[in-house]
Design an enzyme around this catalytic site. Structure first.
Site, short mmCIF file in Angstrom:
data_model
loop_
_atom_site.label_atom_id
_atom_site.label_comp_id
_atom_site.label_asym_id
_atom_site.label_seq_id
_atom_site.Cartn_x
_atom_site.Cartn_y
_atom_site.Cartn_z
CB THR B 129 19.63 -29.66 41.31
OG1 THR B 129 19.40 -31.05 41.27
CG2 THR B 129 18.72 -28.96 40.30
CD GLU B 130 25.48 -25.95 38.94
OE1 GLU B 130 25.46 -25.42 37.81
OE2 GLU B 130 26.51 -26.24 39.56
N PRO B 131 20.40 -23.95 38.88
CG PRO B 131 20.31 -21.72 39.60
CD PRO B 131 21.11 -22.98 39.74
CB ILE B 160 19.67 -27.39 47.99
CG1 ILE B 160 20.41 -27.09 46.68
CG2 ILE B 160 20.54 -28.23 48.93
CD1 ILE B 160 20.71 -28.30 45.79
CD GLU B 244 19.07 -38.96 45.85
OE1 GLU B 244 20.30 -38.95 45.63
OE2 GLU B 244 18.32 -38.01 45.62
NE ARG B 270 -19.76 -39.83 50.72
CZ ARG B 270 -20.28 -38.63 50.95
NH1 ARG B 270 -20.25 -38.12 52.17
NH2 ARG B 270 -20.82 -37.93 49.97
CD GLN B 281 -18.02 -57.08 40.64
OE1 GLN B 281 -18.67 -56.67 39.68
NE2 GLN B 281 -17.80 -58.37 40.84
N GLY B 366 16.50 -38.54 40.17
CA GLY B 366 16.50 -39.09 38.80
C GLY B 366 15.07 -39.31 38.35
CD GLU B 369 10.18 -38.90 32.12
OE1 GLU B 369 10.65 -38.43 33.17
OE2 GLU B 369 8.98 -39.19 32.00
#
Lengths: 256, 381
Positions: B129-131, B160, B244, B270, B281, B366, B369
């Protein structure tokens, strides 16, 4: 050195225990079994002893039904070299018979030193190691906090109540009951787990080992402990709360 | 071995090791490491010693050479450290930056980078990934100019993972023309002159993870650090994404299951309107529904793992698993926070940490989308 470790398989501490309808024991259905936690300290101490004494070998022994082999695999995965499973053949041995059988195995193996947990966390009897030592006429030190071994001698420190310590110097062979704080048990690494698959596990039968010993203990009438009463929360000014607390401890709980 | 379970006694022993490690060695430090945005580097060494980093790698490079079900066990249990950041860093080391090195690397490359990485001695990062580009990998701009026996690299990479602590980066660079046919992968030692780490990036979640912006200015590396062939990098990256995405899918349903257990426990204790929240329920049904969906996500992922293990093409199945499990985890985080009420919004309850951490899973490796795009293409649209 020939090093032995005694391991007991017990219900997981997180398991919800159910008592059988006839009160003869616990219902093992759905119960997850683990290596008794104090025995993990014993395994670690055995492995450390092996590492400090080149050419040593660690044998793990467990007495119980066939499911015990899972616990044996855990010990092998941690680094023990081989194993002996003593099949109890469904006989439900008590501490006395268990110790008789284990003493026979330990004697036959010719161990220089044997490690075990100071007690198992299921029935908390805490007497098998001492009985084994008695039958073998070996010295034993329980609730072990520190151990130094050199040239066939051992210096063992055990905790006693009130923060005091006892230090024993003894000649091997001997049996040691390990306690929390003695060491930090290692994790079974993935390579260790895979290696354990091919390590030998010998199976023996309790009937061939116990001689003419028979149970001295009969188990009956298991019951769940009574439900704990709900706690009490005091309110109001702190000073009043303290007074009320002292009154309750004295009059209701009768502990003061 | 339970009926229908892919796990053997060895898998279960390994499960206990990973769970104990996560709960006893990592979780107790959660507050400090999340707050400090860092943890000791020795975690990589500890993880390596227990065999966590080399599970599926061959024994020749220091791995255990095992099936992907051991990987499943690792991912399912490591979520119990309750730091998605740290867990992600370990997965970058084992599943994201290094498999491509094992697949394509020369013996010398493996000895210099892969073997030390699997020993936990060198920390690895993947630099794609880059800017100016994220999912649009084909458009990356960091350039590697061939000069004699060297490449001279100029550009920047961002978001990164492990970036600030990496010893080497599996780096995507442009060696050829514009588009996906001009990309190569190189092994980049971070000790190279001209390399600089920008400030640590502040993130919504995954706080324990080291995420950085990286700069490359006239960085000269020898050509022997090229991975595979020149200009085939795009294909390598796409293939590398499969493992990945698989670990992302596993992490999603496993962490969602943990969050659900927390919510069930909380509502069991609780009280509201005179009874336990779990006695309503509405919550019983909500939890039943979420548990069903988590189980569905798990089974879809297991199907992908079965194909992956057999070496079969499973891009569709892996994309579906990541899409489904990742989206589901968002709903589980939302509903479980709702079940906690105001307490869930407080940092002291782990659901607030989970709510922040899990948001990444539909974006990283990824986006959802992109997953839909892959599935749609394979449907012939």
């Amino acid at each position: 050195m020939k090093i032995g470790v005694l391991v007991k398989q017990v219900p997981d501490t997180e398991t919800k225990i159910k008592v059988l309808d006839d009160g003869s024991g616990i219902d093992e259905n759905g119960v997850k079994f683990i290596v008794s936690p104090y025995d993990e300290f014993a395994i670690e101490e055995a492995l450390k002893t092996k590492e400090a004494n080149a050419g040593s070998e660690v044998t793990v022994a467990s007495l119980g039904p066939s499911r015990c082999v899972e616990s044996i695999r855990t010990a092998l995965a941690m680094g023990c070299d081989k194993a002996i499973h003593i099949d109890d053949e469904g006989s439900g041995p008590d501490s006395y018979v268990t110790a008789k059988a284990l003493a026979k195995v330990i004697g036959d193996q010719g161990f220089d030193v044997v490690f075990c947990g100071k007690q198992a966390i299921d029935d908390d009897m805490g007497q098998v190691p001492q009985l084994v030592a008695e039958f073998l006429a070996w010295p034993q030190v329980m609730i072990l906090e520190n151990l130094e071994i050199s040239e066939g001698k051992a210096k063992a420190t055990r905790r006693v109540s009130g923060g005091a310590k006892e230090v024993y110097e003894l000649t091997l062979p001997a049996i040691f009951g390990c306690d929390k704080g003695l060491n930090t048990p290692r994790y079974a690494s993935l390579p260790g787990i895979m290696k354990a698959k091919s390590k030998p596990v010998e199976t023996l039968k309790i009937s061939d080992l116990k001689g003419d010993a028979n149970n001295k203990l009969e188990y009956s009438n298991f019951r769940m402990p009574p439900e704990k009463a709900p706690g009490k929360v005091l309110s109001g000014e702190v000073g009043d709360q303290v007074k009320e607390l002292v009154r309750l401890l004295r009059e209701e709980a009768k502990v003061l | 071995m339970a009926i229908g379970s892919p796990f053997t006694a060895e898998h279960e022993l390994f499960r206990k090791t990973v769970r104990d490690f996560a709960e006893k060695e990592l979780l107790p430090h959660q507050e400090k490491w999340e707050l400090e945005r860092a943890y000791p580097k020795e975690i990589f060494k500890k993880a390596a010693d227990l065999g966590f980093l080399g599970i599926t790698f061959p024994e020749a490079v220091g791995g255990s050479g095992l099936d992907a079900w051991f990987k499943v066990v690792f991912c399912e249990e490591i979520v119990r450290c309750r730091m998605a950041g740290l867990a992600m860093d370990l997965m970058v080391q084992a599943d994201i930056a290094t498999p491509v090195l094992n697949a394509l690397g020369t013996q010398a490359q493996k000895e210099e980078f892969l073997i030390p990485a699997l020993k936990g001695e060198k920390i690895a990062a993947l630099g794609v990934t880059e800017p100016g580009c994220g999912s649009d990998v084909a458009n990356l701009q960091t350039r590697a100019e061939a000069q004699g026996d060297d490449y001279v690299i100029n550009g920047a990479k961002t978001y990164i993972t492990n970036g600030g602590q990496a010893d080497f980066i599996t780096l995507a660079v442009r060696t050829g023309d514009e588009g996906h046919k001009g990309i190569s992968l190189v092994l980049f030692p971070t000790a190279t002159k001209g390399f600089a780490v920008g400030k640590k990036l502040e993130k919504l979640g995954n706080h324990s993870s080291n995420t950085a912006l990286l700069f490359f200015e006239d960085c000269r590396i020898p050509k022997k650090y090229l991975l595979g062939e020149e200009n085939l990098g795009f294909t390598y990256i796409m293939k590398n994404f499969q493992g990945e995405r698989l670990v992302a899918a596993i992490s999603s349903y496993a962490s969602a299951d943990l969050a659900l257990q927390d919510a069930i426990q909380y509502t069991r204790e609780r009280k509201a309107f005179g009874r336990r929240v779990l006695d309503f329920q509405v919550w019983q049904h909500k939890f039943a529904e979420l548990k069903t969906q988590i189980e569905a996500a798990r089974r879809l992922t297991y199907h992908a793992v079965t194909l992956f293990n057999a070496g079969q093409e499973c891009t569709t199945e892996i994309s579906m698993a990541k899409l489904f499990a990742g989206d589901l985890a968002q709903r589980v985080a939302y509903e479980c926070m709702q079940a906690h009420g105001g307490a869930g919004y407080m940092a002291e309850y782990d659901i607030s940490r989970y709510f922040r951490d899990i948001r990444l899973i539909t974006i990283g490796a990824g986006t959802s989308e992109i997953m839909k795009e892959i599935i749609a293409k394979r449907l012939g649209f």
